[in-house]
Design an enzyme around this catalytic site. Structure first.
Site, PDB file in Angstrom:
ATOM      1  N   GLU A  94      15.964  26.045   3.930  1.00 20.26           N
ATOM      2  CA  GLU A  94      17.141  26.279   3.094  1.00 20.26           C
ATOM      3  C   GLU A  94      18.386  26.508   3.930  1.00 20.26           C
ATOM      4  O   GLU A  94      18.334  27.205   4.942  1.00 20.26           O
ATOM      5  CB  GLU A  94      16.945  27.556   2.276  1.00 20.26           C
ATOM      6  CG  GLU A  94      16.080  27.367   1.085  1.00 20.26           C
ATOM      7  CD  GLU A  94      16.047  28.633   0.246  1.00 20.26           C
ATOM      8  OE1 GLU A  94      15.104  28.763  -0.518  1.00 20.26           O
ATOM      9  OE2 GLU A  94      16.948  29.475   0.384  1.00 20.26           O
ATOM     10  N   CYS A 121      25.151  29.449   5.920  1.00 21.38           N
ATOM     11  CA  CYS A 121      24.042  30.329   6.283  1.00 21.38           C
ATOM     12  C   CYS A 121      22.869  29.456   6.714  1.00 21.38           C
ATOM     13  O   CYS A 121      22.367  28.657   5.925  1.00 21.38           O
ATOM     14  CB  CYS A 121      23.672  31.181   5.064  1.00 21.38           C
ATOM     15  SG  CYS A 121      22.203  32.175   5.318  1.00 21.38           S
ATOM     16  N   CYS A 128       8.606  32.535   7.751  1.00 24.48           N
ATOM     17  CA  CYS A 128       8.880  33.635   8.674  1.00 24.48           C
ATOM     18  C   CYS A 128       7.618  34.445   8.859  1.00 24.48           C
ATOM     19  O   CYS A 128       6.959  34.812   7.889  1.00 24.48           O
ATOM     20  CB  CYS A 128       9.991  34.520   8.112  1.00 24.48           C
ATOM     21  SG  CYS A 128      10.390  35.921   9.196  1.00 24.48           S
ATOM     22  N   CYS A 132       8.280  40.424   5.371  1.00 27.20           N
ATOM     23  CA  CYS A 132       8.839  41.505   4.545  1.00 27.20           C
ATOM     24  C   CYS A 132       8.451  41.237   3.087  1.00 27.20           C
ATOM     25  O   CYS A 132       8.680  40.134   2.584  1.00 27.20           O
ATOM     26  CB  CYS A 132      10.354  41.555   4.691  1.00 27.20           C
ATOM     27  SG  CYS A 132      10.882  41.704   6.405  1.00 27.20           S
ATOM     28  N   CYS A 135      10.941  39.715   0.381  1.00 27.86           N
ATOM     29  CA  CYS A 135      11.678  38.504   0.751  1.00 27.86           C
ATOM     30  C   CYS A 135      10.855  37.260   0.435  1.00 27.86           C
ATOM     31  O   CYS A 135       9.679  37.182   0.795  1.00 27.86           O
ATOM     32  CB  CYS A 135      11.987  38.580   2.246  1.00 27.86           C
ATOM     33  SG  CYS A 135      12.537  37.033   2.974  1.00 27.86           S
ATOM     34  N   CYS A 350      17.232  34.666   0.279  1.00 24.18           N
ATOM     35  CA  CYS A 350      16.394  34.112   1.322  1.00 24.18           C
ATOM     36  C   CYS A 350      15.123  33.443   0.808  1.00 24.18           C
ATOM     37  O   CYS A 350      14.243  34.089   0.262  1.00 24.18           O
ATOM     38  CB  CYS A 350      16.051  35.324   2.186  1.00 24.18           C
ATOM     39  SG  CYS A 350      15.467  34.984   3.789  1.00 24.18           S
TER      40      CYS A 350
HETATM   41  N1  SAH Z   1      15.124  37.339   9.247  1.00 19.21           N
HETATM   42  C1  SAH Z   1      16.396  37.875   9.536  1.00 19.21           C
HETATM   43  C2  SAH Z   1      17.548  37.049   9.010  1.00 19.21           C
HETATM   44  C3  SAH Z   1      17.467  36.428   7.638  1.00 19.21           C
HETATM   45  S1  SAH Z   1      17.460  37.372   6.154  1.00 19.21           S
HETATM   46  C4  SAH Z   1      16.510  39.262   9.006  1.00 19.21           C
HETATM   47  O1  SAH Z   1      15.647  39.680   8.250  1.00 19.21           O
HETATM   48  O2  SAH Z   1      17.454  39.951   9.384  1.00 19.21           O
HETATM   49  C5  SAH Z   1      19.134  37.923   5.831  1.00 19.21           C
HETATM   50  C6  SAH Z   1      19.153  39.245   5.071  1.00 19.21           C
HETATM   51  O3  SAH Z   1      18.741  39.101   3.705  1.00 19.21           O
HETATM   52  C7  SAH Z   1      18.223  40.271   5.709  1.00 19.21           C
HETATM   53  O4  SAH Z   1      18.854  41.519   5.779  1.00 19.21           O
HETATM   54  C8  SAH Z   1      17.083  40.292   4.725  1.00 19.21           C
HETATM   55  O5  SAH Z   1      16.327  41.455   4.823  1.00 19.21           O
HETATM   56  C9  SAH Z   1      17.811  40.127   3.404  1.00 19.21           C
HETATM   57  N2  SAH Z   1      16.970  39.735   2.274  1.00 19.21           N
HETATM   58  C10 SAH Z   1      15.800  39.035   2.276  1.00 19.21           C
HETATM   59  N3  SAH Z   1      15.319  38.906   1.026  1.00 19.21           N
HETATM   60  C11 SAH Z   1      16.200  39.515   0.211  1.00 19.21           C
HETATM   61  C12 SAH Z   1      16.253  39.721  -1.202  1.00 19.21           C
HETATM   62  N4  SAH Z   1      15.295  39.256  -2.002  1.00 19.21           N
HETATM   63  N5  SAH Z   1      17.305  40.407  -1.698  1.00 19.21           N
HETATM   64  C13 SAH Z   1      18.287  40.876  -0.877  1.00 19.21           C
HETATM   65  N6  SAH Z   1      18.286  40.707   0.448  1.00 19.21           N
HETATM   66  C14 SAH Z   1      17.250  40.060   0.994  1.00 19.21           C
HETATM   67 FE1  SF4 Z   2      11.640  37.220   7.769  1.00 15.34          FE
HETATM   68 FE2  SF4 Z   2      12.593  37.545   5.302  1.00 15.34          FE
HETATM   69 FE3  SF4 Z   2      11.884  39.659   6.763  1.00 15.34          FE
HETATM   70 FE4  SF4 Z   2      14.077  38.256   7.454  1.00 15.34          FE
HETATM   71  S1  SF4 Z   2      13.771  39.417   5.568  1.00 15.34           S
HETATM   72  S2  SF4 Z   2      12.446  39.014   8.791  1.00 15.34           S
HETATM   73  S3  SF4 Z   2      13.401  36.179   6.857  1.00 15.34           S
HETATM   74  S4  SF4 Z   2      10.505  38.031   6.034  1.00 15.34           S
END
Ligand code: SAH
Ligand code: SF4
Length: 367
Positions: A94, A121, A128, A132, A135, A350
């Site tokens: 994406e 972005c 990944c 998390c 996410c 994300c």
């Molecule tokens: N993997 C890296 C960069 C990409 S995510 C990281 O985690 O920092 C960019 C941001 O979006 C991160 O802070 C991530 O935790 C957040 N994010 C991921 N899923 C999300 C969601 N469902 N709602 C809000 N923020 C989210």
């Molecule tokens: Fe990976 Fe999503 Fe966690 Fe960022 S927020 S580290 S993309 S799993």
């Protein structure tokens, strides 16, 4: 280097070496750089100031890694466009374009002239490995790292789309953890910042990490003044171990020590991202604990009301809790902003377009 070469993957020096290995003068590499990153060309036939023999050589032994758009969603106000892009091995990633209205902007669909900020972005991995649980990317699992050419190609994709305007910002906040392969991510960013290549100012780029400490330490020593963001999401280890599993490897104490070393060395303010989840990390006590943790740091907190994903139990914090959390941080003198999510209605966030596409969801329009 194995053939055929994706030219976007090559550093400036590597491109020069390649051209010279073919018996061409080194300045041909500078001409190529202009075609690739300023004219945004993908076709060697268009590079009319290169000798015919070199163009033939390029066609045979190289390519410009363009990505195929397989789906796109556009927000109702037309200001957020999320593309699902296909790589050479058929995997998809994406990439998002966000347009921000300047103060004089209206609410009309796709305003002309385009607004002041045009931010792309980009993703750094297919999926990944950090996982998390809130996410969509983390839930979908991990396939592979992107090449630096594939990272650059995402920016070029939208640079072509917004012409004749130019992109103003890049955020490395798409799918994947950018510091798992620091050198690959950094080479892509060097290509974007190089004045003879894409020529974007380093200060217009932000990289977000889940807390990969070696990457923070490497970035601190790099001359490019790129901004750093850290996905914090919790004020204590017990909670952060669950929300950002990388915390089990790099706990808060170590992470914050690394960030302090970074700000001391660079004098640059870092951003802490904090996605507010209903009943999980949005309590007033947690806001106070966060303020305590960050006290005295050269930082800024970006609060993001969670974009709930299909497969996770986490919900979005209520507007009241969000406001309360924000005011506690402000009262403690922590600079705080609230990110207003533009793309929620089109499953922004994300990894969410990719997962909805996989389920054949009606939100994704195929092109
Ligand atoms: N993997 C890296 C960069 C990409 S995510 C990281 O985690 O920092 C960019 C941001 O979006 C991160 O802070 C991530 O935790 C957040 N994010 C991921 N899923 C999300 C969601 N469902 N709602 C809000 N923020 C989210
Ligand atoms: Fe990976 Fe999503 Fe966690 Fe960022 S927020 S580290 S993309 S799993």
């Amino acid at each position: 280097m194995t053939e055929p070469h994706d030219l976007l993957t090559l550093s400036k020096i590597e491109l020069r070496e390649l051209v010279m290995a073919w018996g061409e003068p080194g300045y041909r590499a500078a001409q190529l750089d202009r075609w690739l990153y300023q004219e945004l060309a993908t076709d060697f036939g268009a590079m009319t100031d290169l000798p015919r023999a070199l163009r033939a050589q390029l066609r045979e032994r190289a390519y410009v890694g363009a990505l195929t758009q397989v789906a796109e969603t556009v927000s109702a106000d037309g200001l957020t466009r999320k593309a699902l892009l296909q790589l050479n091995d058929q995997h998809t990633i994406e990439t998002v374009l966000m347009l921000y209205l300047d103060a004089a902007g209206g609410e009309a669909a796709l305003p002309t002239p385009l607004p002041e900020r045009r931010t792309v972005c980009v993703s750094t991995q297919v999926g990944c490995p950090i996982g998390c649980p809130f996410c969509a990317t983390g839930q979908a699992g991990y396939v592979r790292n992107l090449t630096s050419g594939e990272i650059v190609a995402q920016v070029l994709h939208f640079a072509r789309a917004v012409r004749p305007a130019a992109l103003t910002n890049v955020v490395v906040m798409g799918m994947g953890e950018p510091f798992m392969k620091f050198a690959v991510t950094w080479q892509a960013l060097e290509t974007l910042c190089d004045p003879a290549r894409f020529a974007l100012g380093a200060r217009r780029i932000t990289v977000s990490t889940a807390g990969e400490i070696p990457g923070i330490e490497q970035m601190m020593r790099e001359p490019l003044q790129i901004n750093l963001a850290i996905s914090l999401h919790a004020p204590d280890d017990a909670l952060r171990d669950q929300l950002v599993p990388l915390n089990r490897k790099y706990p808060l104490r170590d992470l914050l020590r690394a960030v302090k070393a970074y700000t001391a060395e660079t004098r640059r303010r870092v951003t802490f991202e904090y996605a507010l989840m209903d009943g999980v990390n949005d309590a007033p006590d947690q806001a106070r604990a966060l303020a305590q943790l960050l006290r005295g740091m050269l930082c800024h907190v970006n609060l993001i009301p969670l974009n709930p994903t299909r497969a996770s139990p986490y919900g979005r914090a209520s507007p009241e809790r969000v406001a309360q959390f924000e005011s506690i941080l402000r009262a403690a003198n922590i600079p705080t902003t609230l990110r207003v999510e533009k793309g929620i209605a089109i499953a922004a966030g994300c990894g969410q377009l990719r997962s909805s596409q996989r389920m054949g969801n009606e939100l994704s329009r195929s092109h």
